[in-house]
Design a protein around this motif. Structure first.
Motif, PDB file in Angstrom:
ATOM      1  N   ILE A 107       0.862  -1.183   0.000  1.00  0.00           N
ATOM      2  CA  ILE A 107       0.000   0.000   0.000  1.00  0.00           C
ATOM      3  C   ILE A 107       0.898   1.232   0.000  1.00  0.00           C
ATOM      4  N   ARG A 108       0.670   2.106  -0.955  1.00  0.00           N
ATOM      5  CA  ARG A 108       1.503   3.300  -1.078  1.00  0.00           C
ATOM      6  C   ARG A 108       0.735   4.597  -0.842  1.00  0.00           C
ATOM      7  N   GLU A 109      -0.548   4.474  -0.575  1.00  0.00           N
ATOM      8  CA  GLU A 109      -1.378   5.649  -0.337  1.00  0.00           C
ATOM      9  C   GLU A 109      -1.889   5.651   1.097  1.00  0.00           C
ATOM     10  N   ARG A 110      -1.678   6.737   1.781  1.00  0.00           N
ATOM     11  CA  ARG A 110      -2.102   6.823   3.183  1.00  0.00           C
ATOM     12  C   ARG A 110      -3.600   6.594   3.329  1.00  0.00           C
ATOM     13  N   GLU A 111      -4.396   7.225   2.453  1.00  0.00           N
ATOM     14  CA  GLU A 111      -5.845   7.116   2.580  1.00  0.00           C
ATOM     15  C   GLU A 111      -6.324   5.669   2.399  1.00  0.00           C
ATOM     16  N   GLU A 112      -5.631   4.918   1.543  1.00  0.00           N
ATOM     17  CA  GLU A 112      -6.010   3.510   1.372  1.00  0.00           C
ATOM     18  C   GLU A 112      -5.727   2.723   2.648  1.00  0.00           C
ATOM     19  N   TRP A 113      -4.606   3.056   3.291  1.00  0.00           N
ATOM     20  CA  TRP A 113      -4.289   2.365   4.543  1.00  0.00           C
ATOM     21  C   TRP A 113      -5.281   2.731   5.652  1.00  0.00           C
ATOM     22  N   VAL A 114      -5.714   3.981   5.672  1.00  0.00           N
ATOM     23  CA  VAL A 114      -6.742   4.387   6.642  1.00  0.00           C
ATOM     24  C   VAL A 114      -8.030   3.596   6.400  1.00  0.00           C
ATOM     25  N   ARG A 115      -8.392   3.423   5.113  1.00  0.00           N
ATOM     26  CA  ARG A 115      -9.599   2.649   4.783  1.00  0.00           C
ATOM     27  C   ARG A 115      -9.448   1.193   5.249  1.00  0.00           C
ATOM     28  N   ILE A 116      -8.298   0.605   5.026  1.00  0.00           N
ATOM     29  CA  ILE A 116      -8.060  -0.784   5.441  1.00  0.00           C
ATOM     30  C   ILE A 116      -8.130  -0.896   6.959  1.00  0.00           C
ATOM     31  N   THR A 117      -7.542   0.065   7.643  1.00  0.00           N
ATOM     32  CA  THR A 117      -7.559   0.030   9.111  1.00  0.00           C
ATOM     33  C   THR A 117      -8.997   0.093   9.634  1.00  0.00           C
ATOM     34  N   ARG A 118      -9.786   0.973   9.071  1.00  0.00           N
ATOM     35  CA  ARG A 118     -11.181   1.086   9.521  1.00  0.00           C
ATOM     36  C   ARG A 118     -11.989  -0.157   9.147  1.00  0.00           C
ATOM     37  N   GLN A 119     -11.638  -0.763   8.006  1.00  0.00           N
ATOM     38  CA  GLN A 119     -12.285  -2.027   7.633  1.00  0.00           C
ATOM     39  C   GLN A 119     -11.939  -3.116   8.650  1.00  0.00           C
ATOM     40  N   ASP A 120     -10.683  -3.117   9.085  1.00  0.00           N
ATOM     41  CA  ASP A 120     -10.227  -4.047  10.117  1.00  0.00           C
ATOM     42  C   ASP A 120     -11.043  -3.841  11.401  1.00  0.00           C
ATOM     43  N   PHE A 121     -11.172  -2.580  11.825  1.00  0.00           N
ATOM     44  CA  PHE A 121     -11.910  -2.288  13.062  1.00  0.00           C
ATOM     45  C   PHE A 121     -13.393  -2.668  12.925  1.00  0.00           C
ATOM     46  N   ALA A 122     -13.958  -2.482  11.723  1.00  0.00           N
ATOM     47  CA  ALA A 122     -15.366  -2.826  11.515  1.00  0.00           C
ATOM     48  C   ALA A 122     -15.571  -4.334  11.501  1.00  0.00           C
ATOM     49  N   GLN A 123     -14.614  -5.073  10.958  1.00  0.00           N
ATOM     50  CA  GLN A 123     -14.723  -6.539  10.900  1.00  0.00           C
ATOM     51  C   GLN A 123     -14.664  -7.148  12.297  1.00  0.00           C
ATOM     52  N   VAL A 124     -13.806  -6.615  13.150  1.00  0.00           N
ATOM     53  CA  VAL A 124     -13.713  -7.091  14.540  1.00  0.00           C
ATOM     54  C   VAL A 124     -13.853  -5.857  15.430  1.00  0.00           C
ATOM     55  N   PRO A 125     -15.092  -5.470  15.773  1.00  0.00           N
ATOM     56  CA  PRO A 125     -15.319  -4.223  16.503  1.00  0.00           C
ATOM     57  C   PRO A 125     -14.906  -4.277  17.975  1.00  0.00           C
ATOM     58  N   GLY A 126     -14.934  -5.460  18.562  1.00  0.00           N
ATOM     59  CA  GLY A 126     -14.595  -5.543  19.989  1.00  0.00           C
ATOM     60  C   GLY A 126     -13.099  -5.501  20.219  1.00  0.00           C
ATOM     61  N   ARG A 127     -12.705  -5.205  21.442  1.00  0.00           N
ATOM     62  CA  ARG A 127     -11.275  -5.127  21.789  1.00  0.00           C
ATOM     63  C   ARG A 127     -10.626  -6.490  21.605  1.00  0.00           C
ATOM     64  N   ILE A 128      -9.430  -6.489  21.017  1.00  0.00           N
ATOM     65  CA  ILE A 128      -8.681  -7.740  20.869  1.00  0.00           C
ATOM     66  C   ILE A 128      -7.548  -7.754  21.883  1.00  0.00           C
ATOM     67  N   ARG A 129      -7.004  -8.934  22.119  1.00  0.00           N
ATOM     68  CA  ARG A 129      -5.890  -9.062  23.065  1.00  0.00           C
ATOM     69  C   ARG A 129      -4.631  -9.446  22.302  1.00  0.00           C
ATOM     70  N   ILE A 130      -3.571  -8.718  22.576  1.00  0.00           N
ATOM     71  CA  ILE A 130      -2.266  -8.978  21.956  1.00  0.00           C
ATOM     72  C   ILE A 130      -1.376  -9.646  23.005  1.00  0.00           C
ATOM     73  N   GLU A 131      -0.954 -10.881  22.700  1.00  0.00           N
ATOM     74  CA  GLU A 131      -0.051 -11.614  23.596  1.00  0.00           C
ATOM     75  C   GLU A 131       1.371 -11.492  23.026  1.00  0.00           C
ATOM     76  N   MET A 132       2.162 -10.598  23.599  1.00  0.00           N
ATOM     77  CA  MET A 132       3.473 -10.299  23.061  1.00  0.00           C
ATOM     78  C   MET A 132       4.456 -11.424  23.364  1.00  0.00           C
ATOM     79  N   LEU A 133       5.196 -11.860  22.341  1.00  0.00           N
ATOM     80  CA  LEU A 133       6.186 -12.919  22.483  1.00  0.00           C
ATOM     81  C   LEU A 133       7.618 -12.375  22.464  1.00  0.00           C
ATOM     82  N   ASP A 134       7.862 -11.444  21.577  1.00  0.00           N
ATOM     83  CA  ASP A 134       9.221 -10.905  21.460  1.00  0.00           C
ATOM     84  C   ASP A 134       9.136  -9.517  20.823  1.00  0.00           C
TER      85      ASP A 134
END
Length: 477
Positions: free
Chosen positions: A46-73
Motif C-alpha cells: 500500500i503506497r497511499e495513506r488514505e487507502e491504509w486508513v480505509r483498510i484500518t477502519r475495515q479491520d476495526f469494523a470486521q472485529v469491533p470488539g477489543r482484541i488481546r495482543i499476547e506479546m512474544l518478542d
C-alpha cells in the motif's frame, strides 16, 4: 542504544499496540503522508495513506470488539536520528472465540519517522503464516511465498528510499552555506561538509583527521576549552542536554581570519559517555563588523574615538567596585581647554576639530593602557585613573603627577593643517585640570564628577593652565 532513546521507541510502539487493540480510530491520525504498508490480507504494498486508513477502519469494523495482543518478542532498532523501527512477534486473540488465529505467530514491523517534531508511522507490515480468506477480510494473509515476495519488495523499496535519503542528505550538505561537522571524543574531525572549503579554503582531506584546534586562533582555542569545561559542569550537575552556542575566530588557508558562530552538541554511547561531538558553524564576520560599529557609535565619541560619557560612567562604576575590593584609590581628572573658542571663531569648526583630535592623541599618550580617556562634549575631557596607592596622600600625589604630565603636554604648541595644500596654523592651547581622588563607594559617581568639575573651575578662576585638587568627600559636603 541509549536508555532514553530505547524508552522513546518503546513508548511509540506501546501507544500503537494499545490503540490497535482498542480499535481506536485515533490511530489513523498517526500515519505519515508518505506512508507505505502491507496489510497481510492483500497481495501488494500500500503506497497511499488514505487507502491504509480505509483498510484500518475495515479491520476495526470486521472485529469491533477489543482484541488481546499476547506479546512474544520485541526488537527495537535506532536507524538514525529521525527513523526508528520496532519489530514484534505475538499471538492475536479475537473476541469472537475463533482460536485458529491465536495459534499462529504474527509479526509486525513498524517504522516511525520524525516529521516536523512529531513521530509518525512511515511504514507498517503484518505477516501471519496461514492461507488467504475471502475478499473483504483483513486478517488472513497470502501464502508464505507471496509473503516473502512482499517482504523482498519492501526491502528493495526501503533500500531505494534509504539511498534516495542519503542522496538528498549529500545534496543538502553540499549546497548549504553553513558548515556541518563531526569529531571523535578526542576532538579529531571525522567529517566536515564541503561548505568549509568554500568558507576557509581547506579541502576536506586537509581537515579530516586533524584536531579541531587547528581551525582556530589561540584565543579561539581558549574559547573552545572554556565551552568544554562548561559542558563538563553541566553534565556533573545533571543538566539537560542542549546545543552550546558560541562565537570564535577561524583561520583561513589564505591567512585571513573570519568569525563563526558554532552550535555544538555531544554524541554519546549507550552508557551515556561522550564519544564525540557534532554541530553547525555559520560565518558571522559581517555581523560582527556591524556589531562593532554599533558598539563604537554607542560608547565612543565619533570625532576623537575616545570613550564617551556613557562608557566613562560604566568604567567609573567598575573602578569604584574594584577600589572597594582592593582598597586602592582611584582619581578622576576633569580637563577644560583654555584657549579653544578663539580658534573655532577664527578658523571654523573644521580646524577646531583637528585640535580636539590632537588633544585626544596627546592625552592617550600620557596615561597607562588600563586608564580611560573620555570626551564629555565640546572641549571637556575626563581621565579616569585606577589602581593608585592605598594611602590617600600618596594616591593624590600620583594623580597630580599624571595631571602635571598631561598639562605640560597639552600646553605644547599645535600645528594644524586642514588639507595638504592648506596653510598650517600654529596655535597654543592650555588646559585647566581638576583632580578628585576617590576610594571604594564612599560617594556616588556624580559626586566624584562634581568634585573634579568644581576643582577644574577653581583652576580656571585662578589663572588657567593649572591643576587644582578637590577636597575629599566629607570636606566637599
Amino acid at each position: 542504544m541509549h536508555p532514553e532513546r530505547q524508552r522513546k521507541i518503546r513508548e511509540l510502539f506501546d501507544d500503537y499496540i494499545e490503540m490497535y487493540a482498542a480499535r481506536d480510530d485515533r490511530l489513523t491520525a498517526r500515519f505519515s503522508q508518505s506512508f507505505t504498508g502491507y496489510s497481510g490480507s492483500g497481495s501488494r504494498l500500500i503506497r497511499e495513506r488514505e487507502e491504509w486508513v480505509r483498510i484500518t477502519r475495515q479491520d476495526f469494523a470486521q472485529v469491533p470488539g477489543r482484541i488481546r495482543i499476547e506479546m512474544l518478542d520485541l526488537a527495537l532498532q535506532d536507524l538514525c536520528n529521525d527513523v526508528v523501527v520496532a519489530t514484534a512477534c505475538f499471538h492475536i486473540h479475537l473476541p469472537s472465540g475463533v482460536h485458529q488465529l491465536a495459534k499462529e505467530v504474527a509479526r509486525l514491523v513498524l517504522t516511525f519517522r520524525l516529521e516536523d517534531a512529531e513521530w509518525l508511522i512511515a511504514h507498517c507490515s503484518y505477516s501471519i503464516p496461514y492461507q488467504s480468506v475471502q475478499d473483504g477480510e483483513i486478517y488472513p494473509l497470502q501464502s508464505l511465498q507471496e509473503q516473502n515476495s512482499a517482504l523482498q519488495a519492501l526491502v528493495a523499496e526501503r533500500t531505494q528510499a534509504l539511498q534516495e535519503s542519503q542522496a538528498l542528505y549529500r545534496l543538502l550538505t553540499e549546497d548549504a552555506q553553513d558548515v556541518l561537522w563531526r569529531t571523535d571524543g578526542q576532538l579529531v574531525l571525522t567529517y566536515i561538509s564541503p561548505a568549509d572549503e568554500k568558507l576557509r579554503g581547506f579541502r576536506a582531506d586537509e581537515v579530516v583527521g586533524h584536531s579541531v584546534f587547528e581551525m582556530f586562533t589561540e584565543e579561539g582555542v581558549e574559547v573552545i576549552k572554556s565551552m568544554l569545561r562548561l559542558r563538563a559542569m553541566e553534565d556533573a550537575a545533571g543538566g539537560t542536554e542542549r546545543f552550546l552556542r558560541f562565537q570564535v575566530e577561524h583561520r583561513c588557508k589564505d591567512g585571513r581570519l573570519i568569525w563563526g558562530e558554532v552550535l555544538s552538541k555531544p554524541d554519546r554511547n549507550a552508557q551515556g559517555e561522550i564519544i564525540g561531538y557534532h554541530g553547525i558553524t555559520r560565518e558571522i564576520t559581517e555581523r560582527k563588523r556591524l556589531e562593532e560599529q554599533v558598539h563604537q557609535l554607542a560608547f565612543h565619541d565619533p570625532l576623537t574615538h575616545l570613550a564617551n560619557r556613557r562608557l566613562m560612567l560604566d568604567h567609573l562604576e567598575q573602578a569604584m567596585s574594584a577600589s572597594k575590593r582592593s582598597q586602592r584609590h582611584g582619581a578622576l581628572l576633569f580637563l577644560d581647554l583654555d584657549n579653544f573658542k578663539p580658534l573655532n571663531d577664527t578658523y571654523g569648526h573644521g580646524v577646531g576639530d583637528l585640535l580636539l583630535i590632537e588633544v585626544a592623541e596627546r592625552l592617550k599618550a600620557c596615561v597607562r593602557e588600563a586608564d580611560t580617556v573620555a570626551r564629555f562634549g565640546g572641549d571637556e575631557f575626563v581621565v579616569l585613573l585606577s589602581e593608585l596607592s592605598t594611602q590617600p596622600r600618596e594616591a593624590a600625589e600620583q594623580a597630580v603627577a599624571i595631571a602635571e604630565k598631561v598639562r605640560t603636554r597639552l600646553a605644547e604648541p599645535y600645528v594644524l593643517q586642514s588639507a595638504p595644500s592648506a596653510p598650517s596654523i600654529r596655535h597654543e592651547c592650555t588646559a585647566s585640570i581638576g583632580v578628585a581622588v576617590f576610594r571604594g563607594r564612599d560617594e556616588s559617581q556624580n559626586a566624584v564628577i562634581d568634585r573634579a568639575d568644581a576643582a577644574m573651575y577653581r583652576a580656571k578662576e585662578e589663572g588657567r593652565n593649572r591643576i587644582q585638587c578637590a577636597p575629599g568627600p566629607a570636606a566637599a559636603g
